[in-house]
Design an enzyme around this catalytic site. Structure first.
Site, PDB file in Angstrom:
ATOM      1  N   ARG A   1       0.845  -1.186   0.000  1.00  0.00           N
ATOM      2  CA  ARG A   1       0.000   0.000   0.000  1.00  0.00           C
ATOM      3  C   ARG A   1       0.884   1.240   0.000  1.00  0.00           C
ATOM      4  NH1 ARG A   1      -2.096  -3.671   3.744  1.00  0.00           N
ATOM      5  NH2 ARG A   1      -4.204  -4.454   3.238  1.00  0.00           N
TER       6      ARG A   1
ATOM      7  N   LYS B   1      -1.982  -2.963   7.573  1.00  0.00           N
ATOM      8  CA  LYS B   1      -3.387  -2.859   7.937  1.00  0.00           C
ATOM      9  C   LYS B   1      -3.750  -3.982   8.896  1.00  0.00           C
ATOM     10  CE  LYS B   1      -7.861  -2.065   5.747  1.00  0.00           C
ATOM     11  NZ  LYS B   1      -8.591  -1.993   4.447  1.00  0.00           N
TER      12      LYS B   1
ATOM     13  N   HIS C   1      -3.138   2.817  -5.636  1.00  0.00           N
ATOM     14  CA  HIS C   1      -3.691   1.523  -5.233  1.00  0.00           C
ATOM     15  C   HIS C   1      -3.924   0.609  -6.431  1.00  0.00           C
ATOM     16  CE1 HIS C   1      -4.849  -0.456  -1.553  1.00  0.00           C
ATOM     17  NE2 HIS C   1      -5.912  -0.985  -2.140  1.00  0.00           N
TER      18      HIS C   1
ATOM     19  N   ARG D   1      -1.252  -1.911  -6.806  1.00  0.00           N
ATOM     20  CA  ARG D   1      -1.428  -3.073  -5.925  1.00  0.00           C
ATOM     21  C   ARG D   1      -2.425  -4.053  -6.547  1.00  0.00           C
ATOM     22  NH1 ARG D   1      -1.411  -4.755  -0.375  1.00  0.00           N
ATOM     23  NH2 ARG D   1      -3.446  -5.440   0.385  1.00  0.00           N
TER      24      ARG D   1
ATOM     25  N   HIS E   1      -4.219  -9.854   3.240  1.00  0.00           N
ATOM     26  CA  HIS E   1      -5.668  -9.937   3.434  1.00  0.00           C
ATOM     27  C   HIS E   1      -5.996 -10.917   4.553  1.00  0.00           C
ATOM     28  CE1 HIS E   1      -6.550  -8.522  -0.963  1.00  0.00           C
ATOM     29  NE2 HIS E   1      -6.306  -7.527  -0.130  1.00  0.00           N
TER      30      HIS E   1
ATOM     31  N   TYR F   1      -9.756 -10.449  -7.416  1.00  0.00           N
ATOM     32  CA  TYR F   1      -8.774 -10.289  -8.489  1.00  0.00           C
ATOM     33  C   TYR F   1      -8.875 -11.381  -9.549  1.00  0.00           C
ATOM     34  CZ  TYR F   1      -6.787  -6.914  -5.287  1.00  0.00           C
ATOM     35  OH  TYR F   1      -6.621  -5.834  -4.456  1.00  0.00           O
TER      36      TYR F   1
END
Length: 476
Positions: free
Chosen positions: A291, A316, A422, A425, A448, A457
């Site tokens: 990120r 995150k 982003h 990414r 994630h 994706y």
């Protein structure tokens, strides 16, 4: 006056006329033109025996580094210096004008705000100066109904409650953005309840607030969910009340969006349109899947050249993870770090060299802020005063510079997609899946928590031109 001196003076006047004309073309206001000239003259005075066409990138960068160590220089003044020197070299048709990373120096002029994620943890629980609230994603009507001045009055009146809220949030180590958002939503809710204490109102009032956001405020589903989460946290963790009786309410419709993904050739064209430090940062975003803020806040010790990997710390959800270090970036990154280390040594020699450390590490290890391993990989080009502690430090470069550089590069290359940091990414994850990597592996690289997040994706693998052949193409 000798003829040759008169000719020389006339040539100088023509040069400065051209300089001022170019400054006007770039949008410099009339009352700032004289300062442009002064900044340029100060630069010329630093190299009295060197013609402008002989200046090197080291000359320009060295001058800006020295200017960046003057803590009395404000950010807008530093931008003025950068603009003046660039204009001066372009007017003189000096080759170095095309070699200097001007965007990096302009980004360095912008210092970290008091509510910036990097330094905001040192803030007192509730701001006393009436800082602006995070913007709503709803309509301007909602903003008008809750002006910052009114919310600040709510803060003053309900300060003990808000301090308890922030204390509970920080005990759970939520991100600073979550803290700011929750505090702002609670203030808006109190205002919606006619400034009454939240403990005195029931689930019906909460339901009315959430429906008002969706119907009158026309906020997105994610914004409404954020407001709900803030109120659930307030009642459950701070007030010790359950919201089981909340029931159903009008929910904003949640759209299903697909991520913007660039094709490999598009990524190549985009990166080719960026130069200098921003190019290296953008290449890392695509090459590692990091990120934006994870890249900006990298420390020297996070890069492991021996194992060809980068440790992303405090991502995150406060999770560390390891991502691959692209081989083709190792040599440019090592060269970049050598320049950063030289800059750090100069800072130390002049009595500076400290860097911000999170979580009270500076108190635990007093010498750590000046150690090389803790320095930022992408430091700002100038020293600045920490908005919280008041110390003069070299923070990381502001993320806004890379965002602007990417957008400008996309426009120059004629891309019709919504390009931002982003989407690199998104492209990283999609291209890995296209290359046959397991989705669990991609999930770990992205950090994630749930594989269902990573599943989005796969849309390019089974949809569009690669998954379905249009019946139009089958017509004879």
């Amino acid at each position: 006056m000798p003829e040759h001196q008169a000719t020389e003076n006339a040539a100088k006047e023509r040069f400065w006329d051209q300089f001022i004309a170019k400054a006007r073309q770039t949008g410099v206001k009339e009352n700032a033109l004289r300062w442009q000239v002064r900044r340029a003259e100060a630069y010329l005075a630093a190299f009295p025996d060197k013609r402008l066409k002989q200046h090197t990138r080291e000359d320009v960068n060295g001058y800006l580094e020295q200017a960046g160590r003057l803590d009395r220089i404000e950010g807008w003044q530093f931008v003025q210096i950068v603009d003046a020197i660039q204009n001066l070299l372009i007017t003189a048709k000096s080759p170095v004008a095309e070699e200097v990373d001007w965007d990096f120096w302009r980004a360095s002029a912008r210092t970290l705000e008091t509510n910036h994620p990097t330094v905001a943890r040192e803030a007192p629980p509730i701001p006393t100066g009436g800082e602006p609230d995070p913007p709503l994603s709803g309509t301007p009507l909602k903003q008008k109904r809750n002006p910052p001045s009114t919310l600040n009055q709510v803060r003053d009146q309900h300060r003990p409650l808000l301090e308890r809220l922030v204390a509970e949030i920080r005990c759970r180590h939520y991100s600073i953005r979550t803290e700011q958002a929750y505090e702002a939503w609670v203030c808006r809710f109190i205002l919606f309840c006619d400034n009454r204490d939240p403990s005195e109102v029931g689930a019906e009032r909460i339901r009315g607030f959430l429906e008002d956001l969706a119907v009158r405020g026309q906020v997105s589903a994610s914004t409404q969910s954020q407001a709900l989460n803030a109120l659930v946290f307030l009642y459950k963790q701070v007030l010790g009340q359950s919201l089981d009786a909340l029931g159903d309410f009008v929910r904003a419709k949640r759209p299903k969006r697909l991520p913007v993904v660039l094709e490999r050739s598009e990524v190549g064209r985009l990166l080719a349109g960026i130069e200098g430090t921003q190019h290296l940062m953008a290449a890392l975003l695509y090459g590692t899947g990091m990120r934006l803020m994870e890249c900006v806040r990298l420390r020297v010790q996070d890069i492991d050249f021996q194992y060809h990997q980068i440790v992303v710390r405090d991502g995150k959800g406060q999770k560390d993870r390891v991502v691959p270090l692209p081989v083709r970036l190792e040599e440019p990154l090592q060269e970049h770090l050598r320049q950063v280390q030289s800059l750090h040594e100069q800072d130390l020699a002049e009595g500076y060299g400290e860097v911000f450390l999170p979580d009270a590490l500076a108190r635990k290890w007093p010498n750590a802020p000046k150690e090389w391993i803790w320095q930022y990989v992408f430091p700002s080009g100038r020293l600045s005063v920490d908005p919280r502690s008041g110390k003069t430090r070299r923070h990381h470069v502001h993320e806004n510079g890379l965002q602007k550089a990417l957008k400008a590069a996309a426009q120059r290359t004629g891309m019709v997609k919504k390009v931002n940091c982003h989407c690199l990414r998104h492209s990283f994850a999609t291209h890995l899946l296209e290359s046959g990597y397991d989705i669990r592996t991609v999930q770990e690289l992205l950090g994630h928590a749930d594989v269902s997040t990573t599943m989005i994706y796969t849309h390019v693998l089974n949809r569009g031109g690669q998954g379905v052949r249009s019946p139009l193409d089958a017509l004879l």
